[in-house]
Design an enzyme around this catalytic site. Structure first.
Site, PDB file in Angstrom:
ATOM      1  N   GLU A 128      49.293 127.056  23.560  1.00 50.49           N
ATOM      2  CA  GLU A 128      49.657 128.485  23.671  1.00 50.49           C
ATOM      3  C   GLU A 128      51.059 128.696  23.112  1.00 50.49           C
ATOM      4  OE1 GLU A 128      47.555 130.604  25.245  1.00 50.49           O
ATOM      5  OE2 GLU A 128      46.172 129.034  25.938  1.00 50.49           O
TER       6      GLU A 128
ATOM      7  N   CYS B  44      61.168 109.528  58.412  1.00 46.97           N
ATOM      8  CA  CYS B  44      62.023 108.549  57.718  1.00 46.97           C
ATOM      9  C   CYS B  44      61.837 107.161  58.316  1.00 46.97           C
ATOM     10  CB  CYS B  44      63.472 109.007  57.849  1.00 46.97           C
ATOM     11  SG  CYS B  44      64.653 107.875  57.108  1.00 46.97           S
TER      12      CYS B  44
ATOM     13  N   HIS C 280      62.775 117.326  38.256  1.00 44.96           N
ATOM     14  CA  HIS C 280      62.284 118.001  39.458  1.00 44.96           C
ATOM     15  C   HIS C 280      61.853 117.028  40.554  1.00 44.96           C
ATOM     16  CE1 HIS C 280      61.366 121.888  36.944  1.00 44.96           C
ATOM     17  NE2 HIS C 280      62.645 121.719  37.186  1.00 44.96           N
TER      18      HIS C 280
ATOM     19  N   CYS D 279      64.366 111.961  53.517  1.00 40.48           N
ATOM     20  CA  CYS D 279      64.712 112.290  54.896  1.00 40.48           C
ATOM     21  C   CYS D 279      65.583 113.551  54.937  1.00 40.48           C
ATOM     22  CB  CYS D 279      65.448 111.121  55.539  1.00 40.48           C
ATOM     23  SG  CYS D 279      65.933 111.496  57.233  1.00 40.48           S
TER      24      CYS D 279
HETATM   25  P1  OAD Z   1      53.246 125.358  33.531  1.00 34.88           P
HETATM   26  O1  OAD Z   1      52.003 125.285  34.340  1.00 34.88           O
HETATM   27  O2  OAD Z   1      54.134 126.543  33.725  1.00 34.88           O
HETATM   28  O3  OAD Z   1      52.890 125.331  31.983  1.00 34.88           O
HETATM   29  C1  OAD Z   1      52.036 124.368  31.441  1.00 34.88           C
HETATM   30  C2  OAD Z   1      52.049 124.538  29.926  1.00 34.88           C
HETATM   31  O4  OAD Z   1      51.233 123.522  29.387  1.00 34.88           O
HETATM   32  C3  OAD Z   1      51.504 125.873  29.427  1.00 34.88           C
HETATM   33  O5  OAD Z   1      52.397 126.419  28.476  1.00 34.88           O
HETATM   34  C4  OAD Z   1      50.163 125.495  28.767  1.00 34.88           C
HETATM   35  O6  OAD Z   1      49.878 126.302  27.632  1.00 34.88           O
HETATM   36  C5  OAD Z   1      50.428 124.068  28.359  1.00 34.88           C
HETATM   37  N1  OAD Z   1      49.237 123.218  28.288  1.00 34.88           N
HETATM   38  C6  OAD Z   1      48.062 123.308  28.975  1.00 34.88           C
HETATM   39  N2  OAD Z   1      47.244 122.294  28.648  1.00 34.88           N
HETATM   40  C7  OAD Z   1      47.921 121.536  27.740  1.00 34.88           C
HETATM   41  C8  OAD Z   1      47.619 120.334  27.034  1.00 34.88           C
HETATM   42  N3  OAD Z   1      46.448 119.690  27.188  1.00 34.88           N
HETATM   43  N4  OAD Z   1      48.560 119.840  26.194  1.00 34.88           N
HETATM   44  C9  OAD Z   1      49.748 120.480  26.019  1.00 34.88           C
HETATM   45  N5  OAD Z   1      50.074 121.597  26.667  1.00 34.88           N
HETATM   46  C10 OAD Z   1      49.188 122.128  27.505  1.00 34.88           C
HETATM   47  O7  OAD Z   1      54.037 123.987  33.759  1.00 34.88           O
HETATM   48  P2  OAD Z   1      55.569 123.661  33.498  1.00 34.88           P
HETATM   49  O8  OAD Z   1      56.099 124.341  32.277  1.00 34.88           O
HETATM   50  O9  OAD Z   1      55.695 122.190  33.582  1.00 34.88           O
HETATM   51  O10 OAD Z   1      58.698 123.352  38.969  1.00 34.88           O
HETATM   52  O11 OAD Z   1      56.247 124.293  34.773  1.00 34.88           O
HETATM   53  C11 OAD Z   1      57.610 124.163  34.936  1.00 34.88           C
HETATM   54  C12 OAD Z   1      57.939 124.038  36.390  1.00 34.88           C
HETATM   55  O12 OAD Z   1      57.407 125.137  37.119  1.00 34.88           O
HETATM   56  C13 OAD Z   1      57.330 122.840  37.097  1.00 34.88           C
HETATM   57  O13 OAD Z   1      58.079 121.668  36.944  1.00 34.88           O
HETATM   58  C14 OAD Z   1      57.335 123.270  38.511  1.00 34.88           C
HETATM   59  C15 OAD Z   1      56.704 124.612  38.277  1.00 34.88           C
HETATM   60  O14 OAD Z   1      56.640 125.482  39.272  1.00 34.88           O
HETATM   61  C16 OAD Z   1      58.996 123.115  40.248  1.00 34.88           C
HETATM   62  O15 OAD Z   1      58.161 122.805  41.078  1.00 34.88           O
HETATM   63  C17 OAD Z   1      60.450 123.249  40.556  1.00 34.88           C
END
Ligand code: OAD
Length: 244
Positions: A214, A146, A119, A127
């Site tokens: 979770e 830029c 991502h 830019c």
């Molecule tokens: P999320 O915020 O959707 O999910 C975070 C996950 O981490 C959840 O399942 C939590 O249960 C878990 N979690 C929380 N604390 C934790 C810990 N200490 N150790 C392990 N796990 C823990 O984040 P992502 O799955 O990364 O995309 O989100 C995916 C994408 O959605 C991101 O890259 C971003 C976002 O919107 C873009 O911006 C394109």
């Protein structure tokens, strides 16, 4: 969580030669970086999904840049945690590819070399005219321009509705298709196509370990789900007599 399951997961990791890792925001939670879908992920009452889009940027580029500037500051002040560190150590012992959805750059700062950033990276601007990447410095002007052609630059990240960098994603697919074992850490598993990597590895016969406090839509595909933080889970997997 039974000891037998932990032992089984450790043994699977020890046996594995080719390891593919998918990380999400949870791996950086213990570095103090809020996850997206947790309550702290909200900023000035905006949902991340409403800011991380080309439409939001077209409507109000300053608002979107202010959100990224806030996150840039958190990221540059944060330090990699032990989970990042243990993944970097695992790379010394295995043929390992680390695919991350995180834009914080903490895996590289922790010493991981084989990192695919699906991502993008929040510490760079791109830019809008010539595509040149500039490193952002603390206190950067909003919006940045830029350094090569002077046109306005956008964050170097992938927004909802945009394609992933093609070569990077293809390398991620290859790594997951070839892996003996996949580690899925700290991701809600709801954002595609990143989440599909775990299912791909499963279909190809890899052993799947999920670390997440979770349950997620990927949990049912996991051979072992460790209901723990990234730090606890990686410590449990790599510690003790059965250390890989
Ligand atoms: P999320 O915020 O959707 O999910 C975070 C996950 O981490 C959840 O399942 C939590 O249960 C878990 N979690 C929380 N604390 C934790 C810990 N200490 N150790 C392990 N796990 C823990 O984040 P992502 O799955 O990364 O995309 O989100 C995916 C994408 O959605 C991101 O890259 C971003 C976002 O919107 C873009 O911006 C394109």
């Amino acid at each position: 969580m039974s000891d037998a399951l932990i032992r089984e997961a450790r043994a699977a990791l020890k046996r594995a030669e080719r390891v593919a890792v998918l990380t999400g925001a949870g791996v950086s939670a213990e570095s103090g970086i809020p996850t997206f879908r947790g309550a702290e992920g909200f900023w000035r009452s905006y949902r991340p999904e409403d800011l991380a889009t080309p439409q939001a940027y077209a409507r109000d580029p300053i608002l979107v840049w202010e959100w990224y500037a806030m996150r840039f500051e958190i990221v540059t002040n944060a330090q990699p945690n032990r989970a990042h560190g243990l993944l970097a150590e695992l790379e010394q012992e295995k043929h390992l590819t680390l695919v991350t959805q995180n834009v914080d750059g903490l895996h590289k700062r922790a010493g991981s070399k084989s990192v695919l950033e699906l991502h993008g990276n929040i510490t760079q601007s791109r830019c809008e005219s010539c595509g040149y990447l500039d490193g952002l410095e603390p206190g950067f002007e909003i919006p940045p321009h830029c350094s090569r052609c002077g046109e306005r630059a956008r964050p170097n990240v992938v927004w909802f509705g945009e394609s992933l960098p093609q070569a990077t994603f293809q390398n991620a697919i290859n790594a997951f298709a070839d892996a003996d074992l996949a580690l899925i850490i700290g991701t809600s598993g709801v954002v595609e196509p990143a989440a599909s990597l775990a299912r791909l590895a499963k279909e190809q016969g890899a052993y799947i370990i999920e670390i997440n406090p979770e349950r997620t839509p990927l949990s049912s595909a996991a051979d072992t789900s460790l209901p723990m933080s990234a730090l606890e889970g990686m410590t449990v997997l790599m510690a003790g007599d059965e250390r890989v």
